[in-house]
Design a protein around this motif. Structure first.
Motif, PDB file in Angstrom:
ATOM      1  N   LEU A 137       0.759  -1.131   0.032  1.00  0.00           N
ATOM      2  CA  LEU A 137      -0.034  -0.013  -0.171  1.00  0.00           C
ATOM      3  C   LEU A 137       0.890   1.255  -0.067  1.00  0.00           C
ATOM      4  CD1 LEU A 137      -2.665  -1.222   2.425  1.00  0.00           C
ATOM      5  CD2 LEU A 137      -3.127  -0.491   0.319  1.00  0.00           C
ATOM      6  N   PRO A 138       0.908   1.957  -0.986  1.00  0.00           N
ATOM      7  CA  PRO A 138       1.870   3.078  -1.236  1.00  0.00           C
ATOM      8  C   PRO A 138       1.455   4.038  -0.251  1.00  0.00           C
ATOM      9  CG  PRO A 138       1.273   2.204  -3.397  1.00  0.00           C
ATOM     10  CD  PRO A 138       0.399   1.571  -2.353  1.00  0.00           C
ATOM     11  N   HIS A 139       2.367   4.847   0.295  1.00  0.00           N
ATOM     12  CA  HIS A 139       1.885   6.211   1.067  1.00  0.00           C
ATOM     13  C   HIS A 139       1.062   5.798   2.307  1.00  0.00           C
ATOM     14  CE1 HIS A 139       3.807   8.203  -2.221  1.00  0.00           C
ATOM     15  NE2 HIS A 139       2.975   7.747  -3.020  1.00  0.00           N
ATOM     16  N   ARG A 140       1.179   4.532   2.894  1.00  0.00           N
ATOM     17  CA  ARG A 140       0.530   4.321   3.948  1.00  0.00           C
ATOM     18  C   ARG A 140       1.533   3.567   4.985  1.00  0.00           C
ATOM     19  NH1 ARG A 140      -1.992   8.014   3.504  1.00  0.00           N
ATOM     20  NH2 ARG A 140      -4.187   8.383   3.106  1.00  0.00           N
ATOM     21  N   GLU A 141       2.620   3.616   4.604  1.00  0.00           N
ATOM     22  CA  GLU A 141       3.482   2.857   5.658  1.00  0.00           C
ATOM     23  C   GLU A 141       3.491   3.405   6.970  1.00  0.00           C
ATOM     24  OE1 GLU A 141       4.927   2.804   1.441  1.00  0.00           O
ATOM     25  OE2 GLU A 141       4.302   4.461   2.860  1.00  0.00           O
ATOM     26  N   GLU A 142       3.474   4.543   7.252  1.00  0.00           N
ATOM     27  CA  GLU A 142       3.515   5.050   8.747  1.00  0.00           C
ATOM     28  C   GLU A 142       2.191   4.539   9.406  1.00  0.00           C
ATOM     29  OE1 GLU A 142       2.909   9.398  11.119  1.00  0.00           O
ATOM     30  OE2 GLU A 142       3.367   9.148   9.035  1.00  0.00           O
ATOM     31  N   GLN A 143       0.901   4.631   8.876  1.00  0.00           N
ATOM     32  CA  GLN A 143      -0.138   4.095   9.305  1.00  0.00           C
ATOM     33  C   GLN A 143      -0.084   2.525   9.446  1.00  0.00           C
ATOM     34  OE1 GLN A 143      -0.280   6.040   6.942  1.00  0.00           O
ATOM     35  NE2 GLN A 143      -0.838   7.957   7.908  1.00  0.00           N
ATOM     36  N   ILE A 144       0.266   1.903   8.565  1.00  0.00           N
ATOM     37  CA  ILE A 144       0.704   0.426   8.748  1.00  0.00           C
ATOM     38  C   ILE A 144       1.410  -0.130  10.073  1.00  0.00           C
ATOM     39  CG2 ILE A 144       1.419  -1.623   7.666  1.00  0.00           C
ATOM     40  CD1 ILE A 144       0.186  -0.579   4.993  1.00  0.00           C
ATOM     41  N   ASN A 145       2.518   0.727  10.045  1.00  0.00           N
ATOM     42  CA  ASN A 145       3.567   0.361  10.895  1.00  0.00           C
ATOM     43  C   ASN A 145       2.866   0.732  12.501  1.00  0.00           C
ATOM     44  OD1 ASN A 145       5.610  -0.523   9.244  1.00  0.00           O
ATOM     45  ND2 ASN A 145       6.373   1.566   8.816  1.00  0.00           N
ATOM     46  N   ASN A 146       2.130   1.744  12.615  1.00  0.00           N
ATOM     47  CA  ASN A 146       1.692   2.096  13.928  1.00  0.00           C
ATOM     48  C   ASN A 146       0.550   0.878  14.246  1.00  0.00           C
ATOM     49  OD1 ASN A 146       2.914   4.394  14.098  1.00  0.00           O
ATOM     50  ND2 ASN A 146       1.026   5.645  13.127  1.00  0.00           N
ATOM     51  N   MET A 147      -0.157   0.516  13.557  1.00  0.00           N
ATOM     52  CA  MET A 147      -0.977  -0.725  13.462  1.00  0.00           C
ATOM     53  C   MET A 147      -0.369  -1.757  13.977  1.00  0.00           C
ATOM     54  SD  MET A 147      -4.295  -0.384  10.996  1.00  0.00           S
ATOM     55  CE  MET A 147      -3.567   0.039   9.506  1.00  0.00           C
ATOM     56  N   ALA A 148       0.585  -2.247  13.296  1.00  0.00           N
ATOM     57  CA  ALA A 148       1.411  -3.365  13.857  1.00  0.00           C
ATOM     58  C   ALA A 148       2.083  -3.254  14.977  1.00  0.00           C
ATOM     59  CB  ALA A 148       2.495  -3.593  12.461  1.00  0.00           C
ATOM     60  N   THR A 149       2.556  -2.147  15.448  1.00  0.00           N
ATOM     61  CA  THR A 149       3.262  -1.931  16.730  1.00  0.00           C
ATOM     62  C   THR A 149       2.251  -2.140  17.661  1.00  0.00           C
ATOM     63  OG1 THR A 149       4.741  -0.399  15.709  1.00  0.00           O
ATOM     64  CG2 THR A 149       4.546  -0.212  18.085  1.00  0.00           C
ATOM     65  N   ILE A 150       1.012  -1.854  17.667  1.00  0.00           N
ATOM     66  CA  ILE A 150      -0.162  -1.948  18.654  1.00  0.00           C
ATOM     67  C   ILE A 150      -0.386  -3.556  18.742  1.00  0.00           C
ATOM     68  CG2 ILE A 150      -2.316  -1.524  19.350  1.00  0.00           C
ATOM     69  CD1 ILE A 150      -1.940   1.375  17.869  1.00  0.00           C
TER      70      ILE A 150
END
Length: 568
Positions: A137-150
């Motif tokens: 998913l381009p340009h959604r790396e930050e949000q995906i990483n936040n979800m994965a961290t949680i």
């Protein structure tokens, strides 16, 4: 003399096949005069044969040498049956059906063949649909990483924090959440950690009963699958013991085969006790208990993803969220976490403070895409969706520009690209160009208007119809009072309750929010302020959708109402 006359007649007429043919089926076989060379040979060989028998021989020989085909071909230029054959002599339908020269029905034969002749534009159209979850998913790396961290705590056996995801339509919320969920489940299987994600679309499943029943049935299915797996292993173990395999019970929790049999019986009993919840008919507390028992059947961490969670709260209140967010204190084996997805950033304002505090432990906001980001997304999907060389250079930038104008909606951009490709296919061209994109933009906009207008409540439709009638009769800068006057008369025509003018003003504001009308508050000096209203959608198409409503369709001629308004 008789023989001489007969021969003369034959010689005069035998050279004309039409006359010979006409003499074959007059209805009186004794008067038939044979004319073919075969019959002439037959006659000379057997002088005692009567003329009726000779006619029979002629028909028999015709059947063998293809003369039926000649007769049928000669009949194609005439009306009725072929010359020389009566209704009792031959069935013409059989000839028509058996004739290989009949022309086929071109319309039915080549309908789809012609459409399939051109080269295909799409290689995999499903890639452009909203239901598709890409591998990246381009340009959604930050949000995906936040979800994965949680959510990574679920892989350690702990309960993840509840997550609320906000963002406008088409900003990648659901696609990102599904991507993370798939990764979570795949990793849990890799490390043999019991972790599951259940997805619920609350726009469809929008009541507490349905949400709980759907979750209960999904977990019952999973529990039954777990039991079936255990039964298979235990049955195999029992069979090994009975066959005398060397110490099959070593390293197991069972001392003998009776213990294995006892466990098998218990598992079968537990499976029979699972009762799926019907979608209606049970008390809500019974459905909740069924869900509770199913989710707590064995140890696991469960993430419940509630897409369009604001629709659930709007329809059923926050009871569902309260029960789900508080059930961890009662669960013994499993743990539950909630991931809510919403387009409405303010929906939590209507929640109970206790629900709000427990539900919104973590919040992630998805900003709109800009035109460059949309171009990257479209480029990535187009490489998989279209055949090489089937897109013009300006197609993807134009799709991205159109979608960026509407709060950066990637879903709109993908729909636009897909529709442009479909229009190009219908034109039987091998390349999508700018013209197809512009036509697709018009088509999607009209489809959106039709769907929005079609689903409006009756009162909103009457208000909109009043505005349309005023515009069609040349009224510009329409004010609220003018709309209200026409609206009242329309209500009387369709036997609907008349709302107050203040409520009609609210309905106009709602139509403005939907983008159907444009309502601007203007000052009239000492006369106060009013709204000047104009349509923002195609007038003819919108009117046609309104008139498809059976109630509004009862207004046969609205012109007198508008004229009466001007007279007053």
């Amino acid at each position: 003399m008789t023989g001489t006359n007969h021969d003369d007649t034959r010689q005069d007429g035998g050279t004309d096949p039409g006359e010979a043919t006409a003499s074959v089926g007059d209805g009186d076989s004794n008067d038939v005069e044979p004319t073919s060379d075969d019959l002439e040979t037959s006659r000379s060989a057997d002088e005692d044969t009567n003329e009726a028998d000779l006619a029979d021989q002629e028909l028999d020989s015709s059947d063998s040498d293809g003369s039926f085909d000649d007769l049928y071909r000669s009949s194609e230029t005439n009306d009725g049956p072929p010359d020389g054959f009566g209704a009792n002599d031959i069935d013409l339908e059989d000839i028509v059906l058996d004739d290989a020269g009949e022309e086929p029905d071109e319309a039915s034969r080549g309908l789809f063949d012609d459409l399939l002749e051109g080269e295909p534009i799409f290689e995999n159209k499903e890639v452009l649909r909203p239901s598709y979850t890409p591998h990246k998913l381009p340009h959604r790396e930050e949000q995906i990483n936040n979800m994965a961290t949680i959510l990574v705590t679920a892989l350690r056996g702990d309960t993840p924090s509840n997550i609320l995801i906000y963002g406008k339509t088409g900003t990648g919320k659901t696609a990102s959440a599904k991507f993370v969920s798939e990764e979570l489940e795949n990793t849990s299987q890799k490390y043999e950690v019991p972790c599951e994600v259940q997805y619920i679309n609350c726009e469809v499943t929008d009541t507490q009963y349905r949400v709980l029943a759907q979750l209960a049935n999904k977990f019952i299915e999973k529990n039954e699958a777990v039991i079936d797996g255990k039964l298979d292993r235990l049955t195999e173990l029992r069979d090994d013991v009975q066959e005398g395999t060397t110490d099959p019970l070593d390293g197991t929790e069972f001392d003998d085969v009776d213990a294995v049999e006892e466990r098998i019986d218990r598992l079968r009993t537990e499976k029979e006790e699972f009762e799926p919840a019907p979608m209606t008919g049970w008390p809500t507390d019974r459905v909740y208990q069924t869900f509770f028992d199913a989710v707590d059947y064995h140890e696991r961490v469960v993430v419940i993803m509630l897409d369009e969670i604001d629709k659930l709260v709007e329809k059923s209140g926050d009871d569902t969220l309260y029960n789900l967010s508080r059930m961890n204190s009662e669960l013994e084996n499993s743990r539950v976490s909630i991931m809510g997805i919403s387009n409405d950033l303010k929906f939590t304002d209507f929640l109970d403070p206790r629900v709000k505090s427990s539900l919104g432990e973590e919040e992630i906001v998805f900003p709109p895409y800009d035109a460059n980001q949309l171009r990257d997304i479209l480029q990535q999907r187009a490489e998989v969706a279209f055949e090489p060389g089937s897109l013009g250079d300006d197609v993807i930038p134009l799709c991205a520009a159109f979608a960026a104008q509407e709060h950066g909606d990637a879903r709109r951009a993908l729909d636009l690209l897909r529709t442009a490709g479909e229009l190009a296919e219908r034109d039987r061209t091998d390349k999508v160009n700018e013209t197809h994109v512009r036509k697709a933009q018009e088509k999607i906009e009209l489809d959106r208007v039709v769907e929005v207008v079609r689903t409006l409540p009756t009162q909103s439709k009457l208000v909109l119809y009043a505005i349309i009638l005023l515009e069609k009769n040349g009224v510009h800068n329409i004010n609220t009072g003018e709309v209200f006057n026409i609206y009242k008369r329309l209500c009387g025509e369709v036997d609907a309750d008349v709302l107050t003018q203040r409520r009609v003003t609210d309905l106009i504001s709602e139509l403005d929010m939907l983008g159907i009308v444009n309502a601007v508050v203007v000052s009239k000096g000492r006369y106060g302020r009013t709204k000047e209203i104009s349509l923002s959608v195609p007038i003819d198409e919108t009117e046609a959708v309104l008139l498809s409503d059976s109630r509004i369709g009862e207004v046969e001629d609205a012109q007198p109402f508008v004229q009466a308004r001007f007279d007053n």
